[in-house]
Motif scaffolding. Structure first.
Motif, PDB file in Angstrom:
ATOM      1  N   ARG A 167       4.781  -4.073  -8.531  1.00  0.00           N
ATOM      2  CA  ARG A 167       4.968  -5.478  -8.879  1.00  0.00           C
ATOM      3  C   ARG A 167       4.694  -6.423  -7.705  1.00  0.00           C
ATOM      4  N   GLY A 168       4.275  -5.862  -6.576  1.00  0.00           N
ATOM      5  CA  GLY A 168       3.891  -6.692  -5.447  1.00  0.00           C
ATOM      6  C   GLY A 168       5.044  -7.190  -4.592  1.00  0.00           C
ATOM      7  N   LEU A 169       6.242  -6.661  -4.788  1.00  0.00           N
ATOM      8  CA  LEU A 169       7.390  -7.083  -3.991  1.00  0.00           C
ATOM      9  C   LEU A 169       7.484  -6.332  -2.670  1.00  0.00           C
ATOM     10  N   VAL A 170       6.872  -5.182  -2.616  1.00  0.00           N
ATOM     11  CA  VAL A 170       6.845  -4.336  -1.420  1.00  0.00           C
ATOM     12  C   VAL A 170       5.397  -3.858  -1.249  1.00  0.00           C
ATOM     13  N   PRO A 171       4.858  -3.891  -0.022  1.00  0.00           N
ATOM     14  CA  PRO A 171       5.499  -4.312   1.225  1.00  0.00           C
ATOM     15  C   PRO A 171       5.636  -5.831   1.302  1.00  0.00           C
ATOM     16  N   LEU A 172       6.481  -6.282   2.236  1.00  0.00           N
ATOM     17  CA  LEU A 172       6.605  -7.711   2.473  1.00  0.00           C
ATOM     18  C   LEU A 172       5.299  -8.245   3.055  1.00  0.00           C
ATOM     19  N   LYS A 173       5.039  -9.515   2.824  1.00  0.00           N
ATOM     20  CA  LYS A 173       3.777 -10.108   3.279  1.00  0.00           C
ATOM     21  C   LYS A 173       3.718 -10.222   4.789  1.00  0.00           C
ATOM     22  N   ARG A 212       2.594  -0.873   3.886  1.00  0.00           N
ATOM     23  CA  ARG A 212       2.515  -0.097   2.648  1.00  0.00           C
ATOM     24  C   ARG A 212       2.532   1.399   2.927  1.00  0.00           C
ATOM     25  N   HIS A 213       2.094   1.802   4.102  1.00  0.00           N
ATOM     26  CA  HIS A 213       2.049   3.225   4.450  1.00  0.00           C
ATOM     27  C   HIS A 213       3.173   3.602   5.411  1.00  0.00           C
ATOM     28  N   ASP A 214       4.242   2.827   5.391  1.00  0.00           N
ATOM     29  CA  ASP A 214       5.414   3.134   6.203  1.00  0.00           C
ATOM     30  C   ASP A 214       5.833   4.594   5.976  1.00  0.00           C
ATOM     31  N   ALA A 215       5.999   5.339   7.086  1.00  0.00           N
ATOM     32  CA  ALA A 215       6.215   6.789   6.980  1.00  0.00           C
ATOM     33  C   ALA A 215       7.512   7.124   6.242  1.00  0.00           C
ATOM     34  N   VAL A 216       8.591   6.393   6.531  1.00  0.00           N
ATOM     35  CA  VAL A 216       9.868   6.699   5.882  1.00  0.00           C
ATOM     36  C   VAL A 216       9.815   6.339   4.399  1.00  0.00           C
TER      37      VAL A 216
END
Length: 496
Positions: A167-173, A212-216
């Motif tokens: 829905r585009g809420l994550v990741p933050l801009k 968007r590719h945050d490891a955790v």
């Protein structure tokens, strides 16, 4: 040679191998569950610690702490992290390094399973809250059960992380959205089973990222996928009255059967100690507990002491500690404060030495500072009037089960979600400002310990305490669900 009429030998007993994520809260809750299965279901248990935690348990509880009892043994595997400056008893250096390193233990865990099989007692089920352990068990053809030890509401929130991305809420801009009010003003009103005014902040730090590719986050998304597809059951440390809507939503969302068998410490106290089982004495505290704090409470007036503890993992800054200290001093109330040796990024010495000398002089006679304590026993003491907590789930349940209102200072993991529910759904808590300041702390302590709002929260907390007691009593919902879990999952299986 057996005669044709001879009956076949009975199958070996059900044997559950537990391997919880190796931090204090997860280990303690998993051990309560293991003890219940052994005492009430006759299930044999192998309980796997990390090697680091094995040494810490021995240090805190004595040389015979891991001897086990018939049908209940302990094993250990490395956690993959180097020793901290050669200190074999040091806690792991942070949650994220442990999350990554513990994934290297698969082969050692399989060795534990192979050794059990070679000894004539093969595992019939693996119980864990780590996806790589569940996958390893599946590769060996073993049924798996998830012991979900954070809150049920955080599990429901986590199961919708992918939708937050879609829905585009994550990741933050950008990083500015972390501090400009965006997390508070963004409403997430479409999650079945959760309040319609949930905020993005309430979904916790794993989705508070600009990457968007945050490891955790990637690791957590994979974990949520595993929970929907792999295990035969998910065990929740809660009770139906507290989390009925959440549990109903999870039961609709997830194919595995969902069992609510909490609060686990209270269920174990009622039905392990009551059975006079030898496993009752088994414990898993990773820090030596200071019994002197209970002695200090003796003679204090009812509801006159604020208990402060940020759990076994959270590390606060020196500035946060100092602001909190002067807030406690300014409140005018008695307090009992747990500061782990590693909590302020300092090692050794007396915890009080981490604070300004003037603070000790200002609060002499009305404050007690220690490095660890028997929390469940402490919260049962009538002298405790409120609990300033990081909102870890074990601490939340300890407060709920003892009718104690809370000042909530969430700092990570499931804590923001738990704080939200404590404030608005269960109505037993207030939130301390993220930018902690002494004046605000002093005001909120006075409000909760002696104000009208605090009394309202206390009345709600007492009602939840009564409902928790009903849930774990014989015939209560959690007691019935434990019996179902034993018969439907652990004692109704095909031998591997």
């Amino acid at each position: 040679m057996s005669s044709p009429s001879s009956s076949p030998p009975p199958p070996p007993p059900a044997h559950a191998v537990f391997f919880p994520f190796p931090v204090q809260g997860h280990v303690a809750s998993a051990l309560h569950l293991a003890k219940l299965l052994h005492a009430r279901g006759g299930i044999h248990i192998t309980f796997v610690h990390s090697e680091r935690n094995r040494r810490r348990v021995l240090r805190s509880r004595g040389a015979d702490a891991l001897d086990g009892v018939p049908g209940f043994r302990f094993a250990a595997v490395p956690d993959g992290l180097p020793l901290d400056d050669g200190d074999v008893d040091a806690p792991p250096p942070g949650m994220v390094p442990l999350l990554v390193s513990i994934r290297s233990t698969v082969q050692q865990f399989k060795d534990v399973l192979d050794e059990a099989a070679a000894a004539g007692e093969p595992a019939t089920c693996v119980v864990s809250d780590m996806d790589h352990i569940l996958l390893a068990a599946g590769e060996m053809g073993l049924p798996t059960v998830v012991s979900w030890l954070p809150s049920a509401c955080s599990l429901l929130a986590s199961q919708h992380y992918q939708q937050l991305i879609d829905r585009g809420l994550v990741p933050l801009k950008d990083a500015e959205q972390l501090s400009n009010g965006h997390l508070d003003s963004t409403v997430v009103d479409w999650v079945p089973g959760m309040p319609s005014d949930m905020r993005l902040r309430d979904f916790g730090p794993f989705v508070h990222t600009t990457d968007r590719h945050d490891a955790v986050l990637t690791m957590y998304l994979f974990y949520m996928d595993c929970l929907r597809t792999m295990p035969s059951a998910i065990v929740l440390n809660t009770f139906d009255d507290l989390d009925g809507d959440v549990v109903a939503a999870l039961s609709r969302l997830m194919p595995p059967a969902v069992y609510t068998v909490g609060p686990l410490p209270q269920l174990a106290a009622a039905h392990v100690a009551g059975s006079r089982s030898p496993v009752d004495a088994l414990g898993a505290s990773l820090w030596p507990e200071d019994g002197g704090c209970l002695e200090w409470l003796r003679g204090k007036p009812p509801r006159s002491v604020l208990y402060v503890n940020f759990g076994s993992i959270v590390v606060v800054t020196r500035e946060q500690l100092v602001e909190l200290a002067w807030g406690l001093a300014g409140s005018g109330h008695n307090f009992l404060w747990v500061i782990r040796d590693d909590q302020a990024k300092a090692k050794g010495g007396n915890p009080i030495d981490m604070l300004p000398r003037e603070f000790a002089e200002e609060t002499k006679g009305r404050g007690y500072v220690t490095s660890w304590c028997p929390q469940e026993a402490l919260l049962r003491d009538e002298a405790i009037g409120a609990f300033l907590t990081h909102c870890g789930w074990n601490s939340m349940l300890d407060g709920i089960c003892n009718g104690v209102p809370m000042l909530c200072y969430p700092l990570g993991a499931d804590q923001q979600t738990n704080c939200r529910y404590a404030r608005t759904e269960w109505r037993i808590g207030v939130e301390v400002d993220e930018d902690i300041r002494r004046e605000s702390v002093a005001r909120m302590v006075r409000e909760v310990m002696g104000g009208e709002r605090g009394e309202e929260m206390r009345q709600c907390a007492v009602k939840w305490k009564e409902k928790a007691a009903m849930a774990v009593a014989p015939g209560g919902t959690s007691w019935v669900n434990l019996q179902r879990l034993i018969s439907e999952v652990f004692c109704s299986r095909k031998d591997p």
